[in-house]
Design a protein around this motif. Structure first.
Motif, PDB file in Angstrom:
ATOM      1  N   PRO A   1      36.530  62.673  64.668  1.00 27.66           N
ATOM      2  CA  PRO A   1      35.290  62.566  63.891  1.00 27.66           C
ATOM      3  C   PRO A   1      35.529  62.273  62.403  1.00 27.66           C
ATOM      4  O   PRO A   1      34.777  61.517  61.792  1.00 27.66           O
ATOM      5  CB  PRO A   1      34.628  63.927  64.074  1.00 27.66           C
ATOM      6  CG  PRO A   1      35.183  64.458  65.341  1.00 27.66           C
ATOM      7  CD  PRO A   1      36.585  63.914  65.436  1.00 27.66           C
ATOM      8  N   LEU A   2      36.598  62.837  61.848  1.00 27.36           N
ATOM      9  CA  LEU A   2      36.855  62.599  60.426  1.00 27.36           C
ATOM     10  C   LEU A   2      37.201  61.140  60.143  1.00 27.36           C
ATOM     11  O   LEU A   2      36.914  60.633  59.061  1.00 27.36           O
ATOM     12  CB  LEU A   2      37.966  63.518  59.915  1.00 27.36           C
ATOM     13  CG  LEU A   2      37.623  65.001  59.844  1.00 27.36           C
ATOM     14  CD1 LEU A   2      38.795  65.791  59.282  1.00 27.36           C
ATOM     15  CD2 LEU A   2      36.361  65.241  59.044  1.00 27.36           C
ATOM     16  N   GLY A   3      37.784  60.448  61.109  1.00 28.83           N
ATOM     17  CA  GLY A   3      38.060  59.023  60.937  1.00 28.83           C
ATOM     18  C   GLY A   3      36.773  58.232  60.791  1.00 28.83           C
ATOM     19  O   GLY A   3      36.656  57.353  59.944  1.00 28.83           O
ATOM     20  N   GLY A   4      35.781  58.557  61.615  1.00 26.92           N
ATOM     21  CA  GLY A   4      34.482  57.897  61.521  1.00 26.92           C
ATOM     22  C   GLY A   4      33.758  58.253  60.242  1.00 26.92           C
ATOM     23  O   GLY A   4      33.151  57.392  59.591  1.00 26.92           O
ATOM     24  N   ILE A   5      33.816  59.522  59.866  1.00 23.92           N
ATOM     25  CA  ILE A   5      33.155  59.957  58.633  1.00 23.92           C
ATOM     26  C   ILE A   5      33.790  59.284  57.427  1.00 23.92           C
ATOM     27  O   ILE A   5      33.088  58.793  56.534  1.00 23.92           O
ATOM     28  CB  ILE A   5      33.192  61.494  58.521  1.00 23.92           C
ATOM     29  CG1 ILE A   5      32.333  62.120  59.620  1.00 23.92           C
ATOM     30  CG2 ILE A   5      32.734  61.950  57.137  1.00 23.92           C
ATOM     31  CD1 ILE A   5      32.503  63.625  59.782  1.00 23.92           C
TER      32      ILE A   5
ATOM     33  N   ALA B   1      34.984  63.840  48.388  1.00 23.44           N
ATOM     34  CA  ALA B   1      35.051  63.799  49.856  1.00 23.44           C
ATOM     35  C   ALA B   1      35.927  62.642  50.313  1.00 23.44           C
ATOM     36  O   ALA B   1      36.749  62.799  51.231  1.00 23.44           O
ATOM     37  CB  ALA B   1      33.647  63.678  50.445  1.00 23.44           C
ATOM     38  N   ARG B   2      35.768  61.491  49.677  1.00 23.63           N
ATOM     39  CA  ARG B   2      36.610  60.333  50.032  1.00 23.63           C
ATOM     40  C   ARG B   2      38.089  60.649  49.820  1.00 23.63           C
ATOM     41  O   ARG B   2      38.928  60.375  50.684  1.00 23.63           O
ATOM     42  CB  ARG B   2      36.242  59.132  49.170  1.00 23.63           C
ATOM     43  CG  ARG B   2      34.954  58.458  49.520  1.00 23.63           C
ATOM     44  CD  ARG B   2      34.708  57.336  48.533  1.00 23.63           C
ATOM     45  NE  ARG B   2      33.548  56.546  48.881  1.00 23.63           N
ATOM     46  CZ  ARG B   2      33.102  55.552  48.133  1.00 23.63           C
ATOM     47  NH1 ARG B   2      33.719  55.220  47.012  1.00 23.63           N
ATOM     48  NH2 ARG B   2      32.038  54.872  48.514  1.00 23.63           N
ATOM     49  N   ASP B   3      38.411  61.195  48.649  1.00 20.37           N
ATOM     50  CA  ASP B   3      39.811  61.476  48.313  1.00 20.37           C
ATOM     51  C   ASP B   3      40.422  62.499  49.255  1.00 20.37           C
ATOM     52  O   ASP B   3      41.559  62.341  49.706  1.00 20.37           O
ATOM     53  CB  ASP B   3      39.922  61.975  46.868  1.00 20.37           C
ATOM     54  CG  ASP B   3      39.625  60.892  45.835  1.00 20.37           C
ATOM     55  OD1 ASP B   3      39.582  59.691  46.196  1.00 20.37           O
ATOM     56  OD2 ASP B   3      39.417  61.267  44.667  1.00 20.37           O
ATOM     57  N   PHE B   4      39.673  63.557  49.565  1.00 18.23           N
ATOM     58  CA  PHE B   4      40.186  64.579  50.470  1.00 18.23           C
ATOM     59  C   PHE B   4      40.491  63.986  51.841  1.00 18.23           C
ATOM     60  O   PHE B   4      41.572  64.207  52.392  1.00 18.23           O
ATOM     61  CB  PHE B   4      39.180  65.733  50.602  1.00 18.23           C
ATOM     62  CG  PHE B   4      39.596  66.738  51.639  1.00 18.23           C
ATOM     63  CD1 PHE B   4      40.610  67.646  51.376  1.00 18.23           C
ATOM     64  CD2 PHE B   4      38.991  66.759  52.887  1.00 18.23           C
ATOM     65  CE1 PHE B   4      41.012  68.569  52.342  1.00 18.23           C
ATOM     66  CE2 PHE B   4      39.381  67.673  53.852  1.00 18.23           C
ATOM     67  CZ  PHE B   4      40.395  68.581  53.580  1.00 18.23           C
ATOM     68  N   LEU B   5      39.552  63.228  52.381  1.00 17.42           N
ATOM     69  CA  LEU B   5      39.762  62.658  53.718  1.00 17.42           C
ATOM     70  C   LEU B   5      40.864  61.615  53.718  1.00 17.42           C
ATOM     71  O   LEU B   5      41.664  61.561  54.656  1.00 17.42           O
ATOM     72  CB  LEU B   5      38.467  62.075  54.261  1.00 17.42           C
ATOM     73  CG  LEU B   5      37.443  63.100  54.718  1.00 17.42           C
ATOM     74  CD1 LEU B   5      36.185  62.415  55.225  1.00 17.42           C
ATOM     75  CD2 LEU B   5      38.016  64.012  55.799  1.00 17.42           C
TER      76      LEU B   5
END
Length: 183
Positions: free
Chosen positions: A64-68, A127-131
């Protein structure tokens, strides 16, 4: 801008067939989820699904994190996502609107306590940087880790809406919830 994101890129291994294509209420779960997000006020709906014509994961096989993450990278800072898994057919516009209203009022990421999806997620550089770091170094991660990192708010779910927060992951769950075999 409020953008809906349907997470429909999983392997559906427990269901033993593509959950997004299961028939529900005269349509597919994927079409149902897209319509639900539009009814909830989303101006645009993206579908995370690694197939032609859909939003592909920047980091494949990251769950799911890949999609987010891919959706975050396709939106401008300041917009917001409403993230909904495709296998949650009993969610309603009322449920999602409750989440959206809380997130907008608090200007914060929100989810329902003990249920990390659906979520309201402002598009931020943090959020972008964390993921990006998590996925680049570990290849995958948990939605809970993202929510914790960005100090998301766990909302109590109104008792009348709580039954809508169930995923249907197996043929037995599908049959029990819908009264029909998955086909």
């Amino acid at each position: 801008m409020l953008v809906g994101l349907v997470l429909a890129g999983g392997k559906s291994s427990r269901m033993q067939q593509d959950k997004a294509l299961l028939a529900f209420a005269g349509t597919s779960l994927l079409t149902w989820a897209e319509a639900l997000l539009r009814q909830s006020g989303c101006e645009e709906v993206l579908v995370s699904r690694n197939q032609p014509g859909f939003l592909a994961d920047i980091y494949p096989d990251a769950g799911p994190l890949g999609g987010i993450y891919s959706a975050l990278m396709h939106q401008t800072i300041g917009s917001s996502l409403v993230v909904l898994p495709v296998d949650m057919p009993f969610a309603s516009p009322e449920l999602l609107q409750h989440l959206i209203n809380a997130g907008q009022a608090r200007a914060s990421a929100c989810y329902f306590a003990d249920c990390y999806l659906p979520m309201y997620l402002p598009v931020t550089q943090a959020a972008r940087d964390f993921l990006q770091h998590l996925l680049a170094t570990q290849g995958q991660g948990r939605v809970k880790a993202l929510l914790h990192h960005i100090n998301a708010i766990a909302l109590p779910c109104p008792a009348d809406l709580a039954p809508q927060l169930r995923n249907l992951n197996t043929p037995a769950q599908w049959q029990q919830a819908t009264g029909q075999s998955p086909q």
